[in-house]
Design an enzyme around this catalytic site. Structure first.
Site, PDB file in Angstrom:
ATOM      1  N   ASP A  43       0.823  -1.210  -0.062  1.00 35.01           N
ATOM      2  CA  ASP A  43       0.034  -0.094  -0.045  1.00 35.01           C
ATOM      3  C   ASP A  43       1.043   1.197  -0.115  1.00 35.01           C
ATOM      4  O   ASP A  43       0.614   2.080   0.699  1.00 35.01           O
ATOM      5  CB  ASP A  43      -0.954  -0.103   1.220  1.00 35.01           C
ATOM      6  N   GLU A  93       4.196  -8.222   6.826  1.00 32.53           N
ATOM      7  CA  GLU A  93       3.010  -8.757   6.719  1.00 32.53           C
ATOM      8  C   GLU A  93       2.742  -9.823   5.571  1.00 32.53           C
ATOM      9  O   GLU A  93       1.792  -9.780   4.569  1.00 32.53           O
ATOM     10  CB  GLU A  93       1.829  -7.723   6.516  1.00 32.53           C
ATOM     11  N   TYR A 139      -5.326  -3.146  13.123  1.00 34.59           N
ATOM     12  CA  TYR A 139      -6.298  -1.983  12.903  1.00 34.59           C
ATOM     13  C   TYR A 139      -7.660  -2.024  13.555  1.00 34.59           C
ATOM     14  O   TYR A 139      -8.489  -2.035  12.795  1.00 34.59           O
ATOM     15  CB  TYR A 139      -6.036  -1.487  11.633  1.00 34.59           C
ATOM     16  N   GLU A 184       2.393  -1.645  14.243  1.00 37.21           N
ATOM     17  CA  GLU A 184       1.623  -0.606  13.346  1.00 37.21           C
ATOM     18  C   GLU A 184       0.228  -0.540  14.027  1.00 37.21           C
ATOM     19  O   GLU A 184      -0.311  -1.576  14.416  1.00 37.21           O
ATOM     20  CB  GLU A 184       1.253  -1.166  12.011  1.00 37.21           C
TER      21      GLU A 184
END
Length: 650
Positions: A211, A455, A508, A544
Site C-alpha cells: 500500500d 505482513e 487496526y 503498526e
C-alpha cells in the site's frame, strides 16, 4: 485475460533473473563502505540534471534492440530533463510517465579529473545509491554492472574503461526497470487485459501487494569516488562494554595488496586517540567509555567515536596509502522474554513508521526533508522508527546514529502474499538482499534489529521453511542483533513466529476490523497481546496501529476519516499499551508518521491518510496526542537533561 510478464520485459528480466540466481548461490565478495573523502579518497557527485527517456515501445525493449547505450541517448531519439536523485513519476504532467512500467534510460556525460585517469594506481568507482528495481549500467557503451533490487547501493570499478580513451568524456548510461514479478522484492505480477471490447491493444497493469506508490528511478545519489589500488575494502565492528571499559572488536579487509601495514586508531569526539592497534583485527579497549545511548534515554545521546584506518602497501611499481574513517557507537543489544535491552537497560520503543515519500521528489533523497523529519521526530519525543517497508538511505541512518534515534531496519520483503513467492527463486533472492542489507548497515549503532518482511502470508505451509531459513541466515550474518518480521496473521497459525526474537504485530481494530466501533479496541487489543505472549513468551512490539484522517475533516461524535476519530483510536490503544508495557510489551510504533502516496483506488483519496502529519509535514490533532504521550513516557523512563523535561520550551 491472462497473467504474465510483458513479453519483451519478461524476456529481458528472465535473462537477468538467471544471472541473479547464479549470483545468489555465491557469497557476496567485497565490502560496501559508504564513500567518504579523506587524504587518499576523492568524490565527484553526479546529482543534478540527466537526460532521460522512457521506452514507450509496445514491448518496452526498443532500447536494447537498438542499443541505445552505444551512442549518446539524445542521438537515438528525444530526451527530457530528469533530476537525480528523484523518482521520475511526478516530475512531468504526463500520466503515462507517472504510471509507467518498464525500462527507462538515464544518461549523463561527466568530465573525470585528468589525474584520476592518468594514475593507473587509482581506482575510479561508479556508485549508484539505489535504483528501482533492476538496473544495467554502461560507461562509454561498455556494460560495467547490473543489479537486481531497489533500495540498496551497487558499484563498479570503471578505471579500465575510461582509460581506453582518456580524452573523451565519461558517458554514463543507466537503464532501470521497475517491473515487479513473483520473484522480486517486493513481489508483484503483470496482468494483460486482452478483451478488445474493453481495453486497447497491449493494455496491461502492474499488480502490487503493498500500500504505497511504486515510485521508480534513480532515488539516491550517483557518484564517482577514488581509492588507491591497495585499499581498505571493508570494516566490521562489534561493540561491548564491561563496567566502564568499552570493547570495540574490529576486522579490516584489504584489497589490492598481498601484504599491508595497518594503523587502527579510535578517536573520541575531540579527535583524541583513546585506543590503537596495528593488527588487521582485534579488540580495542576504551577506558571511561562514553556509551551510545538512544535519544531521551541519556543526557548525551548518540555519542560517536571515529575508527580511523590507515593502510600502507607497496608493489613493484608504487607505494599506496589509504585512509578511511568509520563512525562507531559503543553499545549492546539484548532481548529477554519480556524486555528489550540497550546497554543492559530496558528500552521502550515510542516511535513511528515512515516512508521515503514526498511531493514531486517521490522517494528521491532530499536533505531539507530529512532534516525537517528529524526535527519533527524530536518534537514528538519519538526515540525510534522502522524503515517500513524497505531499507532507507544511508544518509538517514547516519542521522540516526548522530541523534540517537533507534532503527528497526527492514528489507523490501513486503507483500509476499502469493504462494508462488515462497519458491526457491524468491528465497534465494531474499537471502541475497539480506546479505546486501547487513553488509551495508552492520556498523550503524542506531540499527538494533533486522526485519526480514512485512505482513507476509505467514500462515501458508511453505512459510515455515522460508522464514526459518531466512531468519537463520540473517542471524548467521549478524549474531549481535535480534531478528523479526512484521506479522498481521493469526497467532496460532503463524509459521515464522517461533523463529523470531521479538514479536512485531500490526493491527487496526475499529478500522479494517469492526470499522467505526471504537468500543472494541480495548477488548481485541488485550486479547491480541495475551494470545501472542501466551503462545511464544517473547517481548511484543505493536509495530503498526492507526486510522486515516483527512486533514481538516471534523466530526463530534467522532466518525471515521475525521481528525477526532484518529485521535480517539490512538487514545484507546494507548490505554492498553500502558497496561501491557509493564509486563511484556516493549514498544509502540504509530502508522504513520506522515501521509504518503499510494496507487489510485476507491479506499485511498490521493494517498494514505494515516499520518499524524500531512504529506507536507503539518500536524494533525493526533500529532499533539502522540507528542504528549511520548514526552510523558520519556520523562518516566529516561534520564533527561533539564531542557528535555519541558518539551514546550523546545
Amino acid at each position: 485475460m491472462c497473467t504474465m510478464c510483458v513479453p519483451a520485459v519478461s524476456a529481458v528480466l528472465g535473462a537477468l533473473c538467471v544471472w541473479a540466481m547464479m549470483d545468489a548461490v555465491c557469497p557476496l565478495s567485497g565490502g560496501l563502505l559508504f564513500p567518504r573523502e579523506s587524504s587518499s579518497r576523492e568524490l565527484k557527485e553526479l546529482s543534478g540534471r540527466w537526460d532521460f527517456r522512457a521506452d514507450m515501445s509496445p514491448n518496452r525493449n526498443q532500447g536494447f534492440d537498438r542499443a541505445w547505450y552505444q551512442s549518446r541517448l539524445a542521438e537515438t531519439g528525444p530526451v527530457i530533463d530528469m533530476p537525480v536523485p528523484a523518482s521520475y513519476n511526478d516530475i512531468t504532467q504526463d500520466p503515462a510517465l507517472r504510471d509507467f512500467i518498464g525500462w527507462v534510460w538515464y544518461e549523463r556525460e561527466v568530465v573525470v579529473p585528468a589525474r584520476w585517469v592518468a594514475d593507473e594506481g587509482t581506482r575510479v568507482v561508479l556508485r549508484v545509491g539505489s535504483a528501482h528495481y533492476y538496473s544495467v549500467v554502461w560507461v562509454n557503451g561498455v556494460k560495467v554492472t547490473e543489479h537486481k533490487g531497489g533500495h540498496l547501493p551497487f558499484e563498479a570499478d570503471i578505471g579500465s574503461v575510461i582509460r581506453k580513451d582518456p580524452t573523451s568524456p565519461c558517458r554514463i548510461t543507466i537503464a532501470v526497470n521497475n517491473t515487479l514479478t513473483l520473484d522480486t522484492l517486493p513481489p508483484g505480477n503483470i496482468q494483460h487485459m486482452d478483451d478488445r471490447t474493453k481495453y486497447p491493444k497491449g493494455f496491461f497493469v502492474q499488480n502490487i501487494y503493498f500500500d504505497f506508490f511504486n515510485y521508480a528511478g534513480l532515488h539516491r545519489p550517483v557518484l564517482l569516488y577514488t581509492t588507491p589500488k591497495a585499499y581498505v575494502d571493508d570494516i566490521t565492528v562489534v561493540t561491548d562494554f564491561l563496567d566502564n571499559t568499552g570493547l570495540v572488536k574490529y576486522a579490516v579487509s584489504v584489497q589490492g595488496a598481498t601484504s599491508a601495514t595497518l594503523k587502527v586508531t579510535l578517536l573520541d569526539k575531540d579527535r583524541q586517540s583513546v585506543a590503537s592497534s596495528s593488527e588487521p583485527s582485534g579488540v580495542l579497549k576504551v577506558v571511561d567509555v562514553n556509551l551510545w545511548w538512544p535519544f531521551l534515554m541519556h543526557e548525551s545521546p548518540g555519542y560517536l567515536y571515529t575508527l580511523e584506518v590507515q593502510l600502507m602497501a607497496a608493489d613493484e611499481r608504487s607505494t599506496y596509502e589509504d585512509v578511511y574513517s568509520l563512525p562507531v557507537g559503543i553499545r549492546t543489544v539484548n532481548v529477554t522474554s519480556t524486555k528489550f535491552l540497550i546497554n543492559n537497560k530496558p528500552f521502550y520503543f515510542h516511535g513511528v513508521n515512515k516512508h521515503e515519500d514526498s511531493d514531486i521528489r517521490g522517494k528521491g533523497l532530499d536533505w531539507p526533508l530529512i532534516i525537517k523529519d528529524f526535527n519533527l521526530l524530536k518534537w514528538l519525543g519519538a526515540n525510534s522508527f522502522r524503515t517500513s517497508h524497505y531499507p532507507y538511505a544511508e544518509e538517514i541512518l547516519q542521522m540516526c546514529d548522530r541523534h540517537g534515534i533507534v532503527v528497526i531496519d527492514e528489507c523490501p520483503g513486503v507483500g509476499i502474499k502469493d504462494i508462488r513467492s515462497f519458491r526457491n527463486a524468491s528465497l534465494n533472492h531474499h537471502l541475497v538482499v539480506m546479505d546486501e542489507l547487513v553488509r551495508r548497515d552492520k556498523n550503524h549503532p542506531s540499527v538494533v534489529m533486522w526485519s526480514v518482511a512485512n505482513e507476509p502470508a505467514s500462515e501458508m505451509p511453505p512459510a515455515e521453511f522460508y522464514f526459518k531459513t531466512l531468519i537463520k541466515h540473517t542471524k548467521a550474518l549478524d549474531p549481535t542483533r535480534p531478528v523479526t518480521y512484521i506479522t498481521d496473521s493469526n497467532y496460532a497459525r503463524d509459521k515464522g513466529a517461533p523463529y523470531v526474537d521479538v514479536i512485531c504485530v500490526n493491527s487496526y481494530f475499529s478500522w479494517y476490523h469492526d470499522p467505526g466501533h471504537l468500543e472494541v479496541i480495548s477488548i481485541q487489543l488485550n486479547t491480541q497481546f495475551e494470545n501472542w505472549y501466551g503462545k511464544y513468551q517473547k517481548p511484543i512490539i505493536q509495530s503498526e496501529y492507526g486510522a486515516d484522517a483527512v486533514p481538516g475533516l471534523h466530526s463530534d461524535p467522532p466518525m471515521m476519516f475525521t481528525e477526532e476519530y484518529q485521535k480517539v483510536v490512538l487514545q484507546n490503544y494507548h490505554d492498553v499499551f500502558d497496561q501491557k508495557r509493564r509486563q511484556y510489551v516493549v514498544g509502540e510504533l504509530i502508522w504513520n508518521f506522515a501521509d504518503f502516496m499510494t496507487a489510485q483506488g476507491i479506499t485511498r483519496v490521493v494517498g494514505n491518510k494515516k499520518g499524524v502529519f500531512t504529506r507536507q509535514r503539518q500536524p494533525k490533532a493526533a500529532a499533539f496526542i502522540l507528542r504528549q504521550r511520548y514526552w510523558s513516557l520519556a520523562n518516566e523512563t529516561g534520564r533527561l537533561p533539564p531542557w528535555a523535561k519541558y518539551p514546550c520550551s523546545l
